[in-house]
Enzyme design. Sequence first.
Site, PDB file in Angstrom:
ATOM      1  N   ASP A 110     -14.565 -62.132 -35.701  1.00 12.33           N
ATOM      2  CA  ASP A 110     -15.167 -62.985 -37.296  1.00 12.33           C
ATOM      3  C   ASP A 110     -16.695 -63.175 -36.945  1.00 12.33           C
ATOM      4  O   ASP A 110     -18.128 -63.772 -37.602  1.00 12.33           O
ATOM      5  CB  ASP A 110     -15.088 -63.078 -38.130  1.00 12.33           C
ATOM      6  N   ASP A 113     -17.630 -69.731 -32.308  1.00 14.60           N
ATOM      7  CA  ASP A 113     -18.288 -71.213 -33.513  1.00 14.60           C
ATOM      8  C   ASP A 113     -18.262 -71.614 -32.022  1.00 14.60           C
ATOM      9  O   ASP A 113     -18.926 -72.202 -31.192  1.00 14.60           O
ATOM     10  CB  ASP A 113     -17.186 -72.320 -34.221  1.00 14.60           C
ATOM     11  N   LYS A 141     -22.276 -69.358 -33.690  1.00 20.14           N
ATOM     12  CA  LYS A 141     -23.629 -70.144 -34.624  1.00 20.14           C
ATOM     13  C   LYS A 141     -23.880 -71.013 -33.225  1.00 20.14           C
ATOM     14  O   LYS A 141     -23.160 -70.484 -32.009  1.00 20.14           O
ATOM     15  CB  LYS A 141     -22.123 -71.755 -35.318  1.00 20.14           C
ATOM     16  N   VAL A 163     -19.256 -71.366 -42.442  1.00 20.73           N
ATOM     17  CA  VAL A 163     -19.300 -70.209 -44.440  1.00 20.73           C
ATOM     18  C   VAL A 163     -18.222 -69.842 -44.800  1.00 20.73           C
ATOM     19  O   VAL A 163     -17.353 -69.988 -43.676  1.00 20.73           O
ATOM     20  CB  VAL A 163     -20.422 -69.008 -42.901  1.00 20.73           C
TER      21      VAL A 163
HETATM   22  P1  IMP Z   1     -13.695 -71.190 -32.207  1.00 22.32           P
HETATM   23  O1  IMP Z   1     -12.464 -70.723 -31.173  1.00 22.32           O
HETATM   24  O2  IMP Z   1     -14.625 -72.009 -32.071  1.00 22.32           O
HETATM   25  O3  IMP Z   1     -15.018 -70.301 -31.853  1.00 22.32           O
HETATM   26  O4  IMP Z   1     -13.411 -70.371 -33.565  1.00 22.32           O
HETATM   27  C1  IMP Z   1     -13.636 -69.364 -33.737  1.00 22.32           C
HETATM   28  C2  IMP Z   1     -12.378 -69.252 -35.295  1.00 22.32           C
HETATM   29  O5  IMP Z   1     -12.863 -70.207 -36.203  1.00 22.32           O
HETATM   30  C3  IMP Z   1     -13.080 -68.419 -36.171  1.00 22.32           C
HETATM   31  O6  IMP Z   1     -12.441 -66.772 -35.694  1.00 22.32           O
HETATM   32  C4  IMP Z   1     -12.650 -68.888 -37.511  1.00 22.32           C
HETATM   33  O7  IMP Z   1     -11.511 -68.364 -37.675  1.00 22.32           O
HETATM   34  C5  IMP Z   1     -12.654 -70.247 -37.037  1.00 22.32           C
HETATM   35  N1  IMP Z   1     -13.990 -70.751 -38.263  1.00 22.32           N
HETATM   36  C6  IMP Z   1     -15.551 -71.056 -37.423  1.00 22.32           C
HETATM   37  N2  IMP Z   1     -16.504 -71.602 -37.807  1.00 22.32           N
HETATM   38  C7  IMP Z   1     -15.628 -71.006 -39.012  1.00 22.32           C
HETATM   39  C8  IMP Z   1     -16.749 -71.205 -40.260  1.00 22.32           C
HETATM   40  O8  IMP Z   1     -17.506 -71.569 -40.875  1.00 22.32           O
HETATM   41  N3  IMP Z   1     -16.238 -70.453 -41.436  1.00 22.32           N
HETATM   42  C9  IMP Z   1     -15.245 -70.068 -42.070  1.00 22.32           C
HETATM   43  N4  IMP Z   1     -14.201 -70.028 -40.777  1.00 22.32           N
HETATM   44  C10 IMP Z   1     -14.680 -70.316 -39.031  1.00 22.32           C
END
Ligand code: IMP
Length: 186
Positions: A110, A113, A141, A163
């Site tokens: 999805d 981040d 992001k 978001v």
């Molecule tokens: P990462 O492991 O930090 O890349 O985060 C990934 C997961 O965190 C995504 O698959 C989302 O489920 C959740 N996530 C990260 N940013 C957001 C946001 O802005 N809104 C909602 N969920 C987020």
Amino acid sequence: MPAYTHSGDHVQLHDLLFVSLFSEAQVSARVRELGAALAQRYGDKQPLFVSILSGAFVFAADLIRAFHAPCEISFVKLTSYSGMQSTGAVQTVMGIDAALEGRHIIVIEDIVDTGRTLHFFLEYLRSQQPASLCTVAFLRKPSAAVFPVEVDYVGFDIPDRFVVGYGLDYNGLGRNLPGVYQSAEP
Ligand code: IMP
């Protein structure tokens, strides 16, 4: 204060106000482009899409219907978030039920981040010896650089704000919004 109110280009979820970032029409046009680009590359390969739950379920449903060629789909549930903060650890809550060796795998995420979720998961997928591996993220992001991950297809690059909508939630709410909304506060 009510937990959920929605009017025009604003939505209130729990304690936070969100404003429209991408409309339903903008989202669906971009998803159709991504589906067509993937079909051009994988149309004759019967790829296995692997969708990361929960956030990617809406994107995955639309993306595979924009992929006009034979394909399969499987799901994996990984968690690293609680509220608006990453908890640090990535956990596998539900594993994949398909054989991966020799398959052309397209991971559907999805939002990237920090990149932690995808980094962790790609390491596992590589160990399963797929024929090829590529990644599609609906949103990305700028902080994605924290963990080294290559995202082959990105729907939209967005500012570093929380978001919701199109599958993404804030403490359980907002997944059913057809467009994307960003937090009104930086
Ligand atoms: P990462 O492991 O930090 O890349 O985060 C990934 C997961 O965190 C995504 O698959 C989302 O489920 C959740 N996530 C990260 N940013 C957001 C946001 O802005 N809104 C909602 N969920 C987020």
